[in-house]
Design a protein around this motif. Structure first.
Motif, mmCIF file in Angstrom:
data_model
loop_
_atom_site.group_PDB
_atom_site.id
_atom_site.type_symbol
_atom_site.label_atom_id
_atom_site.label_comp_id
_atom_site.label_asym_id
_atom_site.label_seq_id
_atom_site.Cartn_x
_atom_site.Cartn_y
_atom_site.Cartn_z
ATOM 1 N N UNK A 104 -8.616 -2.473 -0.602
ATOM 2 C CA UNK A 104 -8.362 -2.028 -1.976
ATOM 3 C C UNK A 104 -7.496 -0.774 -1.965
ATOM 4 N N UNK A 105 -7.798 0.165 -1.098
ATOM 5 C CA UNK A 105 -7.002 1.386 -1.006
ATOM 6 C C UNK A 105 -5.557 1.050 -0.652
ATOM 7 N N UNK A 106 -5.362 0.161 0.305
ATOM 8 C CA UNK A 106 -4.005 -0.224 0.701
ATOM 9 C C UNK A 106 -3.250 -0.877 -0.443
ATOM 10 N N UNK A 107 -3.878 -1.805 -1.131
ATOM 11 C CA UNK A 107 -3.222 -2.490 -2.252
ATOM 12 C C UNK A 107 -2.871 -1.496 -3.349
ATOM 13 N N UNK A 108 -3.809 -0.650 -3.723
ATOM 14 C CA UNK A 108 -3.557 0.342 -4.775
ATOM 15 C C UNK A 108 -2.421 1.280 -4.385
ATOM 16 N N UNK A 109 -2.434 1.737 -3.157
ATOM 17 C CA UNK A 109 -1.394 2.653 -2.695
ATOM 18 C C UNK A 109 -0.020 2.003 -2.739
ATOM 19 N N UNK A 110 0.065 0.757 -2.297
ATOM 20 C CA UNK A 110 1.351 0.053 -2.306
ATOM 21 C C UNK A 110 1.827 -0.164 -3.747
ATOM 22 N N UNK A 111 0.917 -0.528 -4.642
ATOM 23 C CA UNK A 111 1.286 -0.689 -6.056
ATOM 24 C C UNK A 111 1.856 0.625 -6.600
ATOM 25 N N UNK A 112 1.313 1.736 -6.134
ATOM 26 C CA UNK A 112 1.741 3.062 -6.604
ATOM 27 C C UNK A 112 2.930 3.614 -5.827
ATOM 28 N N UNK A 113 3.496 2.827 -4.922
ATOM 29 C CA UNK A 113 4.729 3.225 -4.261
ATOM 30 C C UNK A 113 4.647 3.568 -2.795
ATOM 31 N N UNK A 114 3.471 3.494 -2.188
ATOM 32 C CA UNK A 114 3.360 3.771 -0.754
ATOM 33 C C UNK A 114 4.112 2.702 0.024
ATOM 34 N N UNK A 115 4.855 3.130 1.043
ATOM 35 C CA UNK A 115 5.691 2.168 1.766
ATOM 36 C C UNK A 115 5.370 2.072 3.253
ATOM 37 N N UNK A 116 4.177 2.484 3.645
ATOM 38 C CA UNK A 116 3.781 2.370 5.043
ATOM 39 C C UNK A 116 2.430 3.013 5.251
ATOM 40 N N UNK A 117 1.899 2.914 6.467
ATOM 41 C CA UNK A 117 0.560 3.431 6.753
ATOM 42 C C UNK A 117 0.399 4.923 6.455
ATOM 43 N N UNK A 118 1.383 5.724 6.819
ATOM 44 C CA UNK A 118 1.288 7.165 6.567
ATOM 45 C C UNK A 118 1.277 7.440 5.060
ATOM 46 N N UNK A 119 2.124 6.751 4.316
ATOM 47 C CA UNK A 119 2.178 6.925 2.864
ATOM 48 C C UNK A 119 0.883 6.455 2.201
ATOM 49 N N UNK A 120 0.286 5.400 2.747
ATOM 50 C CA UNK A 120 -1.003 4.933 2.227
ATOM 51 C C UNK A 120 -2.061 6.008 2.444
ATOM 52 N N UNK A 121 -2.062 6.612 3.614
ATOM 53 C CA UNK A 121 -3.015 7.687 3.930
ATOM 54 C C UNK A 121 -2.818 8.876 2.998
ATOM 55 N N UNK A 122 -1.581 9.275 2.791
ATOM 56 C CA UNK A 122 -1.283 10.404 1.896
ATOM 57 C C UNK A 122 -1.758 10.090 0.486
ATOM 58 N N UNK A 123 -1.472 8.880 0.014
ATOM 59 C CA UNK A 123 -1.894 8.479 -1.330
ATOM 60 C C UNK A 123 -3.420 8.500 -1.436
ATOM 61 N N UNK A 124 -4.090 7.924 -0.435
ATOM 62 C CA UNK A 124 -5.557 7.861 -0.472
ATOM 63 C C UNK A 124 -6.173 9.256 -0.475
ATOM 64 N N UNK A 125 -5.617 10.163 0.303
ATOM 65 C CA UNK A 125 -6.134 11.535 0.316
ATOM 66 C C UNK A 125 -5.914 12.210 -1.037
ATOM 67 N N UNK A 126 -4.779 11.962 -1.662
ATOM 68 C CA UNK A 126 -4.491 12.570 -2.967
ATOM 69 C C UNK A 126 -5.380 11.997 -4.072
ATOM 70 N N UNK A 127 -5.828 10.761 -3.882
ATOM 71 C CA UNK A 127 -6.644 10.077 -4.892
ATOM 72 C C UNK A 127 -8.120 10.011 -4.489
ATOM 73 N N UNK A 128 -8.513 10.781 -3.503
ATOM 74 C CA UNK A 128 -9.858 10.672 -2.935
ATOM 75 C C UNK A 128 -10.964 10.796 -3.979
ATOM 76 N N UNK A 129 -10.885 11.760 -4.838
ATOM 77 C CA UNK A 129 -11.942 11.947 -5.853
ATOM 78 C C UNK A 129 -12.052 10.720 -6.753
#
Length: 70
Positions: free
Chosen positions: A39-64
């Protein structure tokens, strides 16, 4: 990357889709449920993440926000 435009219903529906998948990972050191990771990966990609590092950055920013639903 843009801020999340997903709402709680989208997240819960996506999580339900992945709940029945068999997790092929070893039980050793398994920190997160497979459905949560997907779910985190799908959400991150929908929001513009373009790779594993970007997914991690997105997930950390959206952690709460993610912790409320996952």
């Amino acid at each position: 990357m843009s801020k999340s435009n997903l709402d709680a219903d989208d997240l819960v529906s996506a999580l339900e889709l992945f709940e029945e998948l068999e997790d092929p990972r070893s039980h050793v050191n398994r920190l997160h449920r497979l459905g949560d990771i997907l779910v985190i990966c799908v959400c991150a990609v929908i929001c513009g993440a373009d790779g594993p590092k970007a997914i991690c950055v997105w997930a950390q920013a959206q952690e709460a926000w993610l912790r409320k639903y996952l």
